[in-house]
Design an enzyme around this catalytic site. Structure first.
Site, short mmCIF file in Angstrom:
data_model
loop_
_atom_site.label_atom_id
_atom_site.label_comp_id
_atom_site.label_asym_id
_atom_site.label_seq_id
_atom_site.Cartn_x
_atom_site.Cartn_y
_atom_site.Cartn_z
N HIS A 169 -51.73 -53.51 13.52
CA HIS A 169 -50.46 -52.80 13.35
C HIS A 169 -49.46 -53.79 12.73
CE1 HIS A 169 -46.76 -50.82 14.07
NE2 HIS A 169 -46.43 -51.55 15.11
N ASN A 171 -42.28 -51.94 9.47
CA ASN A 171 -43.06 -51.31 10.54
C ASN A 171 -42.89 -49.79 10.47
OD1 ASN A 171 -44.03 -50.32 12.96
ND2 ASN A 171 -43.12 -51.93 14.23
N CYS A 185 -46.57 -46.97 18.37
CA CYS A 185 -47.24 -47.67 17.26
C CYS A 185 -48.75 -47.75 17.44
CB CYS A 185 -46.65 -49.06 17.10
SG CYS A 185 -44.90 -49.01 16.76
O1 UT7 Z 1 -44.13 -51.76 16.62
C1 UT7 Z 1 -43.46 -51.99 17.80
C2 UT7 Z 1 -43.66 -53.34 18.21
N1 UT7 Z 1 -42.56 -54.18 17.85
C3 UT7 Z 1 -42.78 -55.46 17.71
O2 UT7 Z 1 -43.91 -55.87 17.78
C4 UT7 Z 1 -41.64 -56.41 17.54
C5 UT7 Z 1 -41.93 -57.67 18.31
N2 UT7 Z 1 -40.85 -58.64 18.26
C6 UT7 Z 1 -40.54 -59.32 17.14
O3 UT7 Z 1 -41.16 -59.11 16.11
C7 UT7 Z 1 -39.47 -60.39 17.20
O4 UT7 Z 1 -39.15 -60.63 18.53
C8 UT7 Z 1 -38.17 -59.99 16.42
C9 UT7 Z 1 -38.44 -59.98 14.93
C10 UT7 Z 1 -37.70 -58.62 16.86
C11 UT7 Z 1 -37.08 -61.01 16.69
O5 UT7 Z 1 -37.52 -62.32 16.33
P1 UT7 Z 1 -37.22 -63.57 17.29
O6 UT7 Z 1 -37.74 -64.75 16.59
O7 UT7 Z 1 -37.80 -63.21 18.63
O8 UT7 Z 1 -35.66 -63.61 17.28
P2 UT7 Z 1 -34.65 -63.49 18.52
O9 UT7 Z 1 -34.59 -62.09 19.01
O10 UT7 Z 1 -34.94 -64.58 19.48
O11 UT7 Z 1 -33.29 -63.84 17.81
C12 UT7 Z 1 -33.02 -65.15 17.32
C13 UT7 Z 1 -31.62 -65.16 16.75
C14 UT7 Z 1 -30.59 -64.58 17.70
O12 UT7 Z 1 -29.38 -65.32 17.53
P3 UT7 Z 1 -28.94 -66.43 18.60
O13 UT7 Z 1 -28.83 -65.71 19.89
O14 UT7 Z 1 -30.05 -67.45 18.58
O15 UT7 Z 1 -27.65 -66.93 18.04
C15 UT7 Z 1 -30.39 -63.19 17.22
O16 UT7 Z 1 -29.11 -62.66 17.54
O17 UT7 Z 1 -31.58 -64.33 15.58
C16 UT7 Z 1 -30.53 -63.36 15.73
N3 UT7 Z 1 -30.92 -62.14 15.04
C17 UT7 Z 1 -30.68 -61.93 13.73
N4 UT7 Z 1 -30.08 -62.68 12.80
C18 UT7 Z 1 -30.02 -62.18 11.55
C19 UT7 Z 1 -31.58 -61.08 15.55
N5 UT7 Z 1 -31.77 -60.16 14.58
C20 UT7 Z 1 -31.23 -60.67 13.46
C21 UT7 Z 1 -31.10 -60.20 12.13
N6 UT7 Z 1 -30.52 -60.98 11.21
N7 UT7 Z 1 -31.61 -59.00 11.77
#
Ligand code: UT7
Length: 325
Positions: free
Chosen positions: A250, A280, A112
Site C-alpha cells: 500500500h 495515498n 487502506c
Molecule cells: O494509508 C493510511 C496509513 N497512513 C500512513 O501510513 C501514514 C503513516 N505516517 C506517516 O507517513 C508519517 O508519520 C507522516 C508523513 C504522516 C509524518 O511524518 P513524520 O516524519 O512522522 O513527521 P512528524 O509528524 O513527526 O512531524 C515532524 C514535523 C512536525 O514539526 P515539529 O513539531 O517538529 O516542529 C510537524 O508539525 O513536521 C511538521 N509537519 C509538517 N511540516 C511541513 C507535519 N506535517 C507537515 C507538512 N509540512 N505537511
C-alpha cells in the site's frame, strides 16, 4: 476448490494534477518537506468525479483487458471508505455503469487494506465455485473527507481507483491471502460518520466528517504489521522471500516501504513504488500500481508477487499471487 487467476487489470484517476507546491496555498508546507518525508511529488484530485465514477473507469479497463463482456461478471465487490452514498452501495452504481446485470454487488469497508480484503472475498467466492468471474475494485475519493486546513493529512492523500477481474482457472493464480484487524486502534485513523439525531435523542455537537490520523503511531503500526503478515503468508505457502519477484505495498509513505525492506532484509528495488505520482489513494493504491506494473511489462508468467496493505480499523492483509495472465 478451483484455482483463481487475475485475468485483467485496470485503473482510473482524475485528470487534475496537484503538485506539492500548490498545497502551500492552503497550509504551511513545502515540496521539500513532503518529498523527503513521504516520497510524494503530486496527486490526482477530483474536479467533481465521485468514487463510483473512478471505480467505473477502472472496471471498464479491467474488463477490456480480461477480454470478457460485462454480463459474464457474477460478483462485484468495491472496497471504499468514501462511497457516493450510504445506500445504494458503490458496487451497485458500478453495476449500472458497466451494465453487468448478472452480478451480485456489495461494498467492503477496510480503509487502506480494503483492496486486499475485497480480493480475499473474490478469491473465496471463485475458489469455492459460487462465482465464476468476479470484478474486484479498490476506489477512494479521499479529497472529500480531507481537512484541507490540516497539514498533517492533506498533503498525503489523493483520489483514484484500480480494479482486477478474477476468474476460475486451471492454472495457479492467487495462492494464499492473510488478513487481520485490531479494533483497539480505532482512534489512530478515523473519519466520523453521522451523529445519532432523532426526536428521542438530545442533539450532540455536529462532528466534522474529516479524516484524523496519528501519523507517528500509524507509521509504527504499519512497519510492524507488514513484515508479520508477509512472514505468516509465506509460511502458509511453500515459498520463501527469495522466491518473490516484487513486493507491492500500500502506497502510504515511501519511508514505510524502505523501513519494511530493511527490517526484512529485502532489496528495496523489489518494492514497486508509484507514490510520487498519486500519493495515498487508500483502497486504490495496490490495484492502481498492479495495473501500472502490468501495462509497463514488468510482470512475466510465473512471477510471484506479494501484495500487502494496512490502514484504518486497524486492518492489515497480504496476498501471494503467481502471475499467469
Ligand atoms: O494509508 C493510511 C496509513 N497512513 C500512513 O501510513 C501514514 C503513516 N505516517 C506517516 O507517513 C508519517 O508519520 C507522516 C508523513 C504522516 C509524518 O511524518 P513524520 O516524519 O512522522 O513527521 P512528524 O509528524 O513527526 O512531524 C515532524 C514535523 C512536525 O514539526 P515539529 O513539531 O517538529 O516542529 C510537524 O508539525 O513536521 C511538521 N509537519 C509538517 N511540516 C511541513 C507535519 N506535517 C507537515 C507538512 N509540512 N505537511
Amino acid at each position: 476448490m478451483y484455482e483463481v487467476q487475475i485475468m485483467g487489470t485496470g485503473s482510473f484517476v482524475p485528470e487534475q494534477i496537484i503538485k506539492n507546491d500548490c498545497l502551500s496555498n492552503f497550509v504551511d508546507t513545502n515540496d521539500e518537506w513532503i518529498s523527503s518525508r513521504t516520497g510524494i511529488k503530486e496527486r490526482r484530485i477530483s474536479s467533481g468525479e465521485n468514487t463510483s465514477d473512478l471505480a467505473i473507469g477502472a472496471a471498464k479497463e479491467a474488463i477490456e483487458d480480461a477480454n470478457i463482456t460485462a454480463d459474464e461478471i457474477d460478483l462485484i465487490v468495491v472496497a471504499t471508505t468514501t462511497p457516493d452514498f450510504f445506500m445504494p452501495s458503490t458496487a451497485c452504481l458500478v453495476q449500472k455503469g458497466i451494465e453487468a446485470y448478472n452480478a451480485t454487488c456489495f461494498d467492503i469497508s477496510a480503509a487502506c487494506t480494503g483492496f486486499i480484503y475485497a480480493l480475499n472475498v473474490g478469491f473465496q467466492f471463485v475458489r469455492s465455485g459460487q462465482s465464476k468471474t468476479a470484478l474486484i475494485i479498490g476506489a477512494d475519493t479521499n479529497s472529500k473527507i480531507i481537512d484541507w486546513s490540516d497539514r498533517n493529512t492533506c498533503v498525503l492523500f489523493g483520489d483514484g481507483a484500480g480494479a482486477v477481474v478474477l476468474r476460475r482457472s486451471d492454472e495457479k493464480g492467487i495462492i494464499h491471502i492473510d488478513t487481520g484487524s485490531d479494533g483497539r486502534g480505532d482512534e489512530l485513523l478515523f473519519c466520523p460518520g453521522v451523529n445519532v439525531k432523532n426526536p428521542f435523542v438530545e442533539e450532540l455537537d455536529e462532528k466534522k466528517q474529516f479524516m484524523h490520523m496519528n501519523g507517528k503511531e500509524v507509521f509504527r503500526f504499519s512497519t510492524t504489521v507488514v513484515p508479520q503478515t508477509i512472514e505468516k503468508l509465506l509460511k502458509k505457502s511453500s515459498y520463501s522471500i527469495d522466491d518473490i519477484k516484487y513486493f507491492l505495498l500500500h502506497q502510504a509513505n515511501a519511508r514505510i516501504m524502505e523501513a519494511v525492506a530493511k527490517k526484512m532484509n529485502i532489496d528495496t528495488k523489489k518494492f514497486y513504488k508509484n507514490i510520487h505520482n498519486y500519493g495515498n489513494t487508500s483502497a486504490g493504491t495496490i490495484p492502481i500500481a498492479l495495473n501500472e506494473m502490468d501495462k509497463g511489462g514488468l510482470l512475466k508468467k510465473k512471477d510471484l508477487l506479494v501484495l500487502a496493505g494496512f490502514g484504518g480499523g486497524l486492518t492489515w492483509g497480504s496476498a501471494l499471487v503467481q502471475w499467469n495472465k
